[in-house]
Write a protein that holds these residues in place. Structure first.
Motif: not given
Length: 241
Positions: A188-206
């Motif tokens: 499992x990966x918990x990813x802190x990001x400012x770039x929402x588009x990049x982060x949500x392109x691979x995330x399941x949830x946010x």
């Protein structure tokens, strides 16, 4: 797997996290989004016991971490890829990787097998295993930071701004690697990001933090379609039809 329950964090009189709650299930990629000073990094540091909450609780794998040290939570299965990678620059690639296994009580044979697993996953590291980490490119250092985290055999990896300061082509490689770690290794990966588009392109949830509190949450698709997210983080103003 991880439940953050109404956590508060204070730095002196400053209320950094305000009754923050979120969860991460086994095998998920979850993104924590927000602007500067929203509480993203504090939230990750709290999971890792680098910052102690003033209220609430964090439960990992059914047990509270309230009385545990950072080494304890790493030993239990939470690893970290810190902001700006933070490899040990004067140590070799292989020495950096062995540092990642410091909490494990593994024999030499098990460590050699785990090193080989990382070299199979990151062939560039295998080619340069005796090279000082500080001489690597930014993208290579990020791969080393990923591999070092995996050496602890985690169930969950916390990543703080993993794409920061990298060229666009390297960012794509980093995102592909995160997906591969999640898909092939089941981490499992918990990813802190400012770039929402990049982060949500691979995330399941946010989840979206604003001024230390969770303001929005949902699936990646729901958040990408949310007008508030589009305007605040993607620079798109929703049009009324």
């Amino acid at each position: 797997m991880l439940d953050v329950r109404s956590v508060d964090v204070h730095y002196g009189q400053f209320h950094a996290l305000r009754s923050v709650s979120y969860s991460i299930q086994p095998g998920e990629i979850v993104s924590l989004l927000g602007g500067n000073a929203s509480g993203k990094s504090t939230s990750m540091k709290t999971i890792l016991r680098l910052v102690r909450p003033s209220g609430g609780d964090i439960v990992f794998d059914g047990r509270s971490t309230a009385h545990e040290s950072t080494a304890d939570v790493v030993r239990r299965g939470i690893a970290s890829v810190p902001e700006a990678r933070r490899v040990f620059p004067e140590m070799t690639i292989e020495e950096n990787l062995l540092v990642g296994a410091f909490t494990r009580r593994a024999g030499a044979a098990a460590l050699r097998a785990d090193l080989q697993t990382q070299y199979d996953l990151f062939p560039r590291l295998a080619e340069r295993r005796t090279q000082q980490a500080g001489t690597l490119s930014g993208g290579e250092q990020q791969m080393l930071a990923f591999a070092r985290a995996l050496m602890s055999r985690p169930q969950l990896i916390c990543m703080d701004e993993p794409t920061m300061g990298l060229a666009p082509i390297v960012v794509e490689q980093v995102l592909d690697t995160i997906e591969r770690i999640n898909r092939e290794l089941g981490v499992a990966v918990f990813m802190v990001e400012q770039n929402a588009e990049l982060a949500l392109s691979i995330a399941h949830r946010g989840y979206v933090l604003v001024n230390g509190a969770v303001r929005l949450s949902g699936t990646a698709a729901e958040l990408l379609a949310n007008p508030e997210i589009r305007e605040a983080y993607l620079g798109q103003t929703a049009q009324v039809v």
